[in-house]
Each structure stands twice: as C-alpha cells, then as structure tokens.
Design a protein around this motif. Structure first.
Motif, PDB file in Angstrom:
ATOM      1  N   HIS A  76      61.953  21.881  38.555  1.00 18.91           N
ATOM      2  CA  HIS A  76      60.897  22.644  37.870  1.00 18.91           C
ATOM      3  C   HIS A  76      60.124  21.711  36.941  1.00 18.91           C
ATOM      4  N   PRO A  77      59.345  20.784  37.505  1.00 21.35           N
ATOM      5  CA  PRO A  77      58.690  19.758  36.682  1.00 21.35           C
ATOM      6  C   PRO A  77      57.676  20.309  35.675  1.00 21.35           C
ATOM      7  N   ASP A  78      57.235  21.538  35.838  1.00 17.78           N
ATOM      8  CA  ASP A  78      56.266  22.114  34.902  1.00 17.78           C
ATOM      9  C   ASP A  78      56.925  22.852  33.743  1.00 17.78           C
ATOM     10  N   ARG A 106      55.111  18.362  24.956  1.00 17.85           N
ATOM     11  CA  ARG A 106      55.209  18.665  26.387  1.00 17.85           C
ATOM     12  C   ARG A 106      56.336  19.665  26.693  1.00 17.85           C
ATOM     13  N   VAL A 107      57.492  19.492  26.039  1.00 17.35           N
ATOM     14  CA  VAL A 107      58.646  20.373  26.243  1.00 17.35           C
ATOM     15  C   VAL A 107      59.280  20.678  24.887  1.00 17.35           C
ATOM     16  N   SER A 108      59.515  21.950  24.632  1.00 18.63           N
ATOM     17  CA  SER A 108      60.253  22.376  23.442  1.00 18.63           C
ATOM     18  C   SER A 108      61.724  22.512  23.801  1.00 18.63           C
ATOM     19  N   VAL A 109      62.603  22.273  22.807  1.00 18.70           N
ATOM     20  CA  VAL A 109      64.047  22.363  23.023  1.00 18.70           C
ATOM     21  C   VAL A 109      64.668  23.157  21.878  1.00 18.70           C
ATOM     22  N   VAL A 110      65.554  24.105  22.255  1.00 21.17           N
ATOM     23  CA  VAL A 110      66.270  24.929  21.279  1.00 21.17           C
ATOM     24  C   VAL A 110      67.751  24.910  21.619  1.00 21.17           C
ATOM     25  N   GLY A 111      68.588  24.886  20.578  1.00 28.53           N
ATOM     26  CA  GLY A 111      70.025  24.970  20.758  1.00 28.53           C
ATOM     27  C   GLY A 111      70.595  26.162  20.014  1.00 28.53           C
ATOM     28  N   ARG A 147      60.476   9.513  28.466  1.00 25.76           N
ATOM     29  CA  ARG A 147      59.264   9.445  27.630  1.00 25.76           C
ATOM     30  C   ARG A 147      58.444  10.739  27.711  1.00 25.76           C
ATOM     31  N   ILE A 148      59.162  11.866  27.775  1.00 24.60           N
ATOM     32  CA  ILE A 148      58.521  13.182  27.743  1.00 24.60           C
ATOM     33  C   ILE A 148      58.496  13.624  26.288  1.00 24.60           C
ATOM     34  N   LEU A 185      67.547  16.510  24.916  1.00 25.86           N
ATOM     35  CA  LEU A 185      66.645  15.626  24.164  1.00 25.86           C
ATOM     36  C   LEU A 185      66.789  14.178  24.615  1.00 25.86           C
ATOM     37  N   ALA A 186      68.009  13.746  24.920  1.00 23.33           N
ATOM     38  CA  ALA A 186      68.234  12.369  25.359  1.00 23.33           C
ATOM     39  C   ALA A 186      67.513  12.089  26.681  1.00 23.33           C
ATOM     40  N   VAL A 187      67.603  13.028  27.618  1.00 28.23           N
ATOM     41  CA  VAL A 187      66.920  12.844  28.904  1.00 28.23           C
ATOM     42  C   VAL A 187      65.407  12.821  28.702  1.00 28.23           C
TER      43      VAL A 187
END
Length: 121
Positions: free
Chosen positions: A25-27, A56-61, A50-51, A43-45
C-alpha cells in the motif's frame, strides 16, 4: 477496507509491518501501531527509506513509554492508565461469575507530538 498487518508486538514487528504496508500500500499516509515499540520500528523503516514523518506518513503508537517524547520526531501516542486498568481487571476477576459482560471505560489520553500531521494533499 483499511489494511491490517499482524506481526509481533515488538520493534522488529513494527519494522516488518511497515515494510509490508509500504510494499502493498505505497500510498499509505498514516500507520497506527498497537504499541510504542512497534511504532518505533515503523519510524525506523520510514527513516531508512527517507520517507518524511509526518509530512508524508503520520505514525501513532499506544502506551506513552518514557522515550516516546525523546524520539525524533517525538511519537504521538495514546496514554493508557495501565495501573488503574490492572486494578480494575483484578477486581472484576475476583467477583463472582456473571452472565453479563463486564466492561469498564478507560480514561485514555491522546498525546499529540511531532509524528502526526495533516494528510498530504
């Protein structure tokens, strides 16, 4: 309709999930991990590829571990009252058996930090 990836609840599990999500799901514009360790793997990936986070992408834990605020970017997370939840679970377990489900609300808090932002245009 949203993709769900099942993997270990570890940092490495988060890395595996992120690789799979980005491949299939690249989008994708946001990832919600089931705990902060998994979110750190995501986050590491993203950093390795270099995203940009959160552009470009939000991250929640989930959990609000002590280092979540110290990451770069700092991690948006859901803080759960784990001690209170443990006490409640024990009290419910010690009560006599019931035919009705025993549910109790949690007092969770969304802690917004730098890993989330508006969806890209």
């Amino acid at each position: 309709e949203l993709p769900v990836v099942h993997t270990d609840f570890t940092r490495e599990g988060g890395r595996v999930a992120a690789e799979r999500i980005l491949g299939e799901h690249p989008d994708t514009t946001a990832v919600i991990a089931l705990n902060d360790a998994m979110a750190m793997g995501v986050l590491a990936v993203l950093r390795d590829r270099r995203i940009r986070v959160p552009e470009r992408v939000s991250v929640v834990g989930f959990d609000d571990v002590s280092v979540a605020a110290d990451l770069a970017p700092s991690l948006t997370t859901v803080r759960l009252p784990m001690t209170e939840m443990g006490r409640t679970a024990l009290a419910l377990a010690l009560k006599p058996r019931s035919n009705r489900p025993r549910r109790r609300p949690t007092r969770h808090t969304l802690v917004v930090r730098d890993s989330t932002g508006p969806a890209p245009a």
